[in-house]
Design a protein around this motif. Sequence first.
Motif, short mmCIF file in Angstrom:
data_model
loop_
_atom_site.label_atom_id
_atom_site.label_comp_id
_atom_site.label_asym_id
_atom_site.label_seq_id
_atom_site.Cartn_x
_atom_site.Cartn_y
_atom_site.Cartn_z
N ILE A 198 1.39 11.60 -7.73
CA ILE A 198 0.38 12.31 -8.52
C ILE A 198 -1.05 12.08 -8.02
CG2 ILE A 198 1.82 12.26 -10.58
CD1 ILE A 198 0.16 9.92 -11.61
N TRP A 199 -1.22 11.15 -7.08
CA TRP A 199 -2.58 10.81 -6.65
C TRP A 199 -2.58 10.53 -5.17
CZ3 TRP A 199 -4.95 5.36 -7.24
CH2 TRP A 199 -6.31 5.37 -6.90
N THR A 200 -2.51 9.29 -4.77
CA THR A 200 -2.51 8.89 -3.38
C THR A 200 -1.95 7.48 -3.31
OG1 THR A 200 -3.89 8.64 -1.39
CG2 THR A 200 -4.84 7.90 -3.47
N ASP A 201 -1.83 6.93 -2.11
CA ASP A 201 -1.43 5.54 -1.96
C ASP A 201 -2.55 4.67 -2.53
OD1 ASP A 201 -0.93 2.95 -1.12
OD2 ASP A 201 -0.45 3.49 0.93
N PRO A 202 -2.31 3.97 -3.64
CA PRO A 202 -3.39 3.22 -4.30
C PRO A 202 -4.02 2.15 -3.43
CG PRO A 202 -1.24 2.63 -5.21
CD PRO A 202 -1.01 3.82 -4.35
N MET A 203 -3.22 1.47 -2.62
CA MET A 203 -3.78 0.43 -1.77
C MET A 203 -4.65 1.02 -0.66
SD MET A 203 -2.97 -2.73 -2.75
CE MET A 203 -3.68 -2.04 -4.25
N LEU A 204 -4.28 2.18 -0.16
CA LEU A 204 -5.10 2.86 0.83
C LEU A 204 -6.44 3.26 0.21
CD1 LEU A 204 -5.71 4.32 3.47
CD2 LEU A 204 -4.28 6.22 2.68
N GLU A 205 -6.40 3.75 -1.01
CA GLU A 205 -7.64 4.16 -1.67
C GLU A 205 -8.57 2.97 -1.87
OE1 GLU A 205 -10.59 6.36 -3.51
OE2 GLU A 205 -8.87 7.00 -2.31
#
Length: 318
Positions: free
Chosen positions: A229-236
């Motif tokens: 639903i968003w993106t890879d949280p750790m990448l962000e």
Amino acid sequence: MNAVGSVVLSLDAELGWGFHDLEDPPENRVESGRRGWSVMVDLLDEFDVPATWAVVGHLMLTDCDGRHADHPAPPGWFRRERGSWADREELRFGPDLVTDVLEADTDHEFASHSFSHVLFGDERTDRELASAELRRATEIADDWGQTVDSFIYPRNDVAHREVLAEYGVSAYRGKSPTRDGVRGVFDSTVRDQSMLVQPELDEYGLVNVPASQFLFGFEGPARTVAESIWTDPMLEVARRGIDEAARSDGVFHMWLHPNNLTSERDDRRMRAILAHLERRRSAGDLTVETMGEVAERVHRSRGIGAGGTDERAAAGTN
């Protein structure tokens, strides 16, 4: 402290030693140590990113009796090495992998992760045991023509800093002032909390280079949902930290274990992080440092030279 911000990347390189004391080691992580190590060496070469590789000293051996009778470890500490992993030399030894780091095109920093991954803050770890871990690790490093300027505590269990100073260590990775995992993502993306850290000189003359972000602290089903639903949280979060460092004079210190790379999905995370780091560095507003280079910079700013000598005092100045 410095004109532009900097990024530090450190790796806890341990193979089986990171898990040998656990009753039920995570099999996927145990079996991914060599794979992840090689992937990281290649990725860091591809993007020319120098990192601090903190290596468990035992990995640099080619053989042993599995008992280490002269080592003051607690009873049973080496039980798995001579028991269920006796025929798993690829988990206990890794001179080939260490050589890959030392001979890489990128100029990495060799650092120590102790001799056998003893937890320095454990109640069973007295000064004698901590000293034995440092002594053996530095002896093996010397056999390889390496010095130990930086130290990463197993499981970030900081203790016995005076022993590090005794063995000539200059820097260690301190505990992160920010939270890991889901809470860390929330703090960074929703609360806009800074991920930067400021290295500090402690009472032993060591430079504490605190961690900013563990790059694999948001995994499993939660990661899958976030990515859908968003993106890879750790990448962000990593991108935000790198961008913040580029806008300031602080340090963004990322860290991981090679064994965190258990699949191509994890490889893609690291590739994306390193690609973003390279773009910001190429723009000229960001540097990449090792922990040892950070320590040198801090010592230099305090007038402290190699070996902890006060250069200003030696020169007769205030």
